[in-house]
Motif scaffolding. Structure first.
Motif, short mmCIF file in Angstrom:
data_model
loop_
_atom_site.label_atom_id
_atom_site.label_comp_id
_atom_site.label_asym_id
_atom_site.label_seq_id
_atom_site.Cartn_x
_atom_site.Cartn_y
_atom_site.Cartn_z
N UNK A 181 0.81 -1.23 0.00
CA UNK A 181 0.00 0.00 0.00
C UNK A 181 0.84 1.28 0.00
N UNK A 182 1.99 1.24 0.64
CA UNK A 182 2.85 2.42 0.70
C UNK A 182 3.25 2.90 -0.69
N UNK A 183 3.41 1.95 -1.59
CA UNK A 183 3.83 2.30 -2.94
C UNK A 183 2.70 2.21 -3.95
N UNK A 184 1.55 1.70 -3.51
CA UNK A 184 0.43 1.55 -4.42
C UNK A 184 0.66 0.48 -5.47
N UNK A 185 1.43 -0.52 -5.08
CA UNK A 185 1.74 -1.58 -6.04
C UNK A 185 1.39 -2.95 -5.47
N UNK A 186 1.28 -3.91 -6.38
CA UNK A 186 1.04 -5.29 -5.98
C UNK A 186 2.00 -6.21 -6.73
N UNK A 187 2.25 -7.34 -6.11
CA UNK A 187 3.06 -8.37 -6.75
C UNK A 187 2.10 -9.47 -7.15
N UNK A 188 2.01 -9.74 -8.46
CA UNK A 188 1.05 -10.71 -8.95
C UNK A 188 1.79 -11.94 -9.49
N UNK A 189 1.31 -13.08 -9.08
CA UNK A 189 1.95 -14.34 -9.47
C UNK A 189 2.08 -14.47 -10.98
N UNK A 190 3.27 -14.74 -11.46
CA UNK A 190 3.60 -14.95 -12.86
C UNK A 190 3.36 -13.73 -13.76
N UNK A 191 3.21 -12.56 -13.15
CA UNK A 191 3.00 -11.36 -13.93
C UNK A 191 4.22 -10.45 -13.80
N UNK A 192 4.58 -9.87 -14.91
CA UNK A 192 5.75 -9.02 -15.01
C UNK A 192 7.01 -9.70 -14.44
N UNK A 193 7.27 -10.85 -15.03
CA UNK A 193 8.46 -11.58 -14.62
C UNK A 193 9.69 -10.86 -15.16
N UNK A 194 10.66 -10.72 -14.33
CA UNK A 194 11.91 -10.13 -14.79
C UNK A 194 13.04 -11.12 -14.54
N UNK A 195 13.94 -11.11 -15.48
CA UNK A 195 15.09 -11.99 -15.34
C UNK A 195 16.20 -11.21 -14.66
N UNK A 196 16.77 -11.82 -13.73
CA UNK A 196 17.85 -11.16 -13.02
C UNK A 196 19.08 -12.06 -13.13
N UNK A 197 20.12 -11.45 -13.60
CA UNK A 197 21.34 -12.23 -13.73
C UNK A 197 22.01 -12.36 -12.37
N UNK A 198 22.26 -13.59 -12.03
CA UNK A 198 22.94 -13.84 -10.77
C UNK A 198 24.39 -14.17 -11.09
N UNK A 199 25.24 -13.29 -10.69
CA UNK A 199 26.65 -13.52 -11.03
C UNK A 199 27.32 -14.35 -9.94
N UNK A 200 28.20 -15.18 -10.38
CA UNK A 200 28.92 -15.98 -9.41
C UNK A 200 30.06 -15.15 -8.83
N UNK A 201 30.21 -15.26 -7.56
CA UNK A 201 31.25 -14.47 -6.93
C UNK A 201 32.58 -15.21 -6.99
N UNK A 202 33.58 -14.47 -7.20
CA UNK A 202 34.91 -15.06 -7.29
C UNK A 202 35.25 -15.80 -5.99
#
Ligand SMILES: [Zn+2]
Length: 108
Positions: free
Chosen positions: A31-52
């Motif tokens: 509510x603070x941001x006026x947003x919702x997280x909806x299942x399987x909606x607006x999926x974003x890919x995030x690259x997870x880098x391996x740490x040295x």
């Protein structure tokens, strides 16, 4: 604290964007941001880098990103995507469908 007409576990339909027309369950309401997280909606890919020095594998993780509540419509079980109205029931305010007038209880 701002309140929203869309709550956790509601079923909503996306009105705009690439996921337009998709339906999903609300995983989280912010509510603070006026947003919702909806299942399987607006999926974003995030690259997870391996740490040295670590043995974790780098890769791509997918997760939902928040969408503005004005871009989704609550789905009424009787008539589909709708706007939300309110009525007083005793001391509590309940949500009602603006089209058919049926109650839209908050699922726990
Ligand atoms: Zn309805």
């Amino acid at each position: 604290m701002p309140s929203m007409d869309i709550h956790r576990n509601d079923t909503v339909q996306v009105l705009t964007g690439a996921d337009r027309g998709k339906r999903g369950r609300v995983l989280r309401a912010i509510p603070d941001k006026g947003t919702v997280l909806v299942e399987h909606v607006r999926m974003v890919k995030k690259t997870v880098s391996s740490k040295t020095g670590q043995r974790t594998q780098g890769g791509i993780a997918e997760h939902e990103s928040p969408i503005n509540v004005s871009n989704v419509a609550l789905v009424c079980p009787n008539c589909g995507p709708t706007r939300v109205g309110h009525k007083k029931q005793g001391d509590t305010r309940v949500r009602v469908c603006k089209k058919c007038g049926s109650e839209l209880p908050t699922k726990k």
